[in-house]
Design a protein around this motif. Sequence first.
Motif, short mmCIF file in Angstrom:
data_model
loop_
_atom_site.label_atom_id
_atom_site.label_comp_id
_atom_site.label_asym_id
_atom_site.label_seq_id
_atom_site.Cartn_x
_atom_site.Cartn_y
_atom_site.Cartn_z
N TRP A 153 1.85 5.43 7.67
CA TRP A 153 2.01 4.65 6.63
C TRP A 153 1.15 4.86 5.46
CZ3 TRP A 153 0.59 4.07 11.44
CH2 TRP A 153 1.31 3.26 12.32
N HIS B 210 1.37 -4.09 7.66
CA HIS B 210 2.49 -4.92 7.55
C HIS B 210 3.09 -5.52 8.64
CE1 HIS B 210 3.88 -0.57 7.65
NE2 HIS B 210 4.60 -1.10 8.53
N ARG C 103 0.25 3.53 1.53
CA ARG C 103 0.34 2.54 0.67
C ARG C 103 -0.53 2.69 -0.53
NH1 ARG C 103 2.26 -3.10 0.66
NH2 ARG C 103 2.86 -2.85 2.95
N ASN D 166 4.99 1.30 -0.78
CA ASN D 166 4.56 1.36 0.40
C ASN D 166 5.58 2.06 1.26
OD1 ASN D 166 3.52 0.79 3.04
ND2 ASN D 166 5.13 -0.69 3.30
N ARG E 171 -3.88 2.50 2.02
CA ARG E 171 -3.53 2.72 3.13
C ARG E 171 -2.97 4.35 3.57
NH1 ARG E 171 -0.42 -0.22 8.37
NH2 ARG E 171 -1.52 0.60 9.92
N TYR F 163 6.62 3.89 4.98
CA TYR F 163 6.31 3.87 6.45
C TYR F 163 7.25 4.76 7.36
CZ TYR F 163 9.14 -0.32 6.98
OH TYR F 163 10.00 -1.23 6.73
N SER G 233 -4.21 -2.72 3.53
CA SER G 233 -2.72 -3.01 3.80
C SER G 233 -2.36 -2.68 5.31
CB SER G 233 -2.07 -2.30 2.66
OG SER G 233 -0.59 -2.42 2.93
N GLN H 150 2.09 -2.15 -5.86
CA GLN H 150 2.09 -1.27 -4.67
C GLN H 150 3.25 -0.75 -4.25
OE1 GLN H 150 0.71 -3.51 -1.11
NE2 GLN H 150 0.77 -5.15 -2.57
#
Lengths: 393, 176
Positions: A96, A20, A98, A390, A119, A392, A18, A388
């Motif tokens: 990050w 983004h 994920r 995520n 990730r 960050y 992953s 998922q």
Amino acid sequence: MKRVRWWVLLLTWAVAGSAHAYPFMIRHGYTQCATCHTDPSGGTFLNEYGRAQSELLLSSSYGGSSTESEGDQDEPTAGRFLGFLPLPSWFRPGGWVRQGYIWNAVDGKIVDRRSLQMRADLGADLKVGPFRAAAELGYASAEGTPRLAQITHSTTGPNLVGREFWAGVETFGGDGLLRAGRINVPFGLRNLEHTSFIRTATRTDFNEDQTYGVAFAISRPRWRAEVMAMLGNLSVHPDAYRERGAAGYVELSVGPTAAIGASALAARAEASLTTRKPTLRQAYGGFARVSPWRPLVLQIEGDLLLENQLGSGIQDSGHAEWLQADLEPLRGLHVFGAVEGMKTGTTPELQRGAWGGLWWFVFPHVDIRADAVQRWGQGPPTTTFLVQLNGYL
Amino acid sequence: MRSILTAVLLVGGLVQAAILSPSRSSVLVSLQGTAGLRIEGTTHDLVLAEREGDLVFQVPLSGIDTGIGLRNKHLRNALEVAHFPQAELRVPRKSVVFPAPGKSAEADAQGTLTLHGVSRPCSVHYRAEQGSSGEYRVRGTTRVDMRDFGIETPSYLGIHVEPGVDVQVDFSLRDP
């Protein structure tokens, strides 16, 4: 059993990993990526302004106005690191995480389900005067290792991965960036769906397809472009498998919320990863993003694929297409769908796919996403469900 | 209450007609900034009056919408809207050419722009077209340097905008 394992492997490859970038931000008039990202073509590190926009525009708003332009918004805290820590303008850290859970089905029968470490990276971007540098380093589980980005090479255990690291210098008053290192290949839409046919067929996803080289990018109010001399991916061994060539794109803004672009890539390897023969691979395509109505963003890309087996006279041709609609009925909540197609020399049957799902940017820098992907055309139909989480910085 | 204003229509010779306050108005301001940033703000508030032989265009600045609430607030702060609530452009009426029905006219007009409490000479390029129904459709454009008006060039979280601002005004006028 062997056949099931093969499908599991294929499906795992299809969704693992992953990163983004959000091309749909064009709905807010942001046709350029460099406004928010330190990579001028988008993705990975956010600058301070980008972190602020993730709070102002990207994530759900609770108790406030439903549209961004209504009322007086407060100064975002997300412009600061971790929401409270002001940072010097020359230092932009990133991180990050994920994590997902995946179900894979072949011909309607679940053949695989498990958690997916996608990730776990840390990194930093430095900007000292006109000089810039960025690097990220991550952990990848044995099953989740993006093989083309690995730094260590364990085949049974976890690995260190490095998707990008580069150093460069700004030009043209900060509108241009000349850099060298491991860089995302500039080609087409930088869409999050890195397993989409357009990204896999052109080998330009930004989960692991970065390569070493020298690139120059420029961002102007009405256009942006990046070209790259590709010198080979050093995560690939031996050297004969490394592709060398050039890639680039140019995108023109045809309005505040519409842009159209063209891409090209030509790369040569002494040994193709699929045929092990000397190969010249080319891809040429067009792409567009448009938001005819603020809640709706359409993205389209079509690519012509050419692969010449050098010295043999064999040339395969193919194509890959992608049409995606992103609807944001409430701020931070996205409903998306996409259709795709692909035909290549190695997979002569036309493959088709359909994507659908929900994506909720719950808080600044935290989002959850659910995908359903159905694909046809290469053996029995396959279905993937992926949820998922995520986060960050 | 919508004020009814009069103006003189100059078509070839001097043809007189009255002008209503503008309709279908749109004021678009465009700024450029760091790394290709482009910001557009719009408002539909436009007032047209005639005073002492001048056409006087007034735009209340608090209504300019850039699409982001916080950015609107920053814009209002930069323009000090609380103290200087509107921009005003004065153009001598006699310097404006109005076209005949079915015709168009395009020219530059010299005027005075008052913004942020500062008045400066301003050149406006305009195009006017009169439809068969007698309605005029007008587009005027100009470019201003915010430094000339004592406005500090905005900067936010490392993103800077350039001092040059493009302004485009569209509106319709109809014979009474």
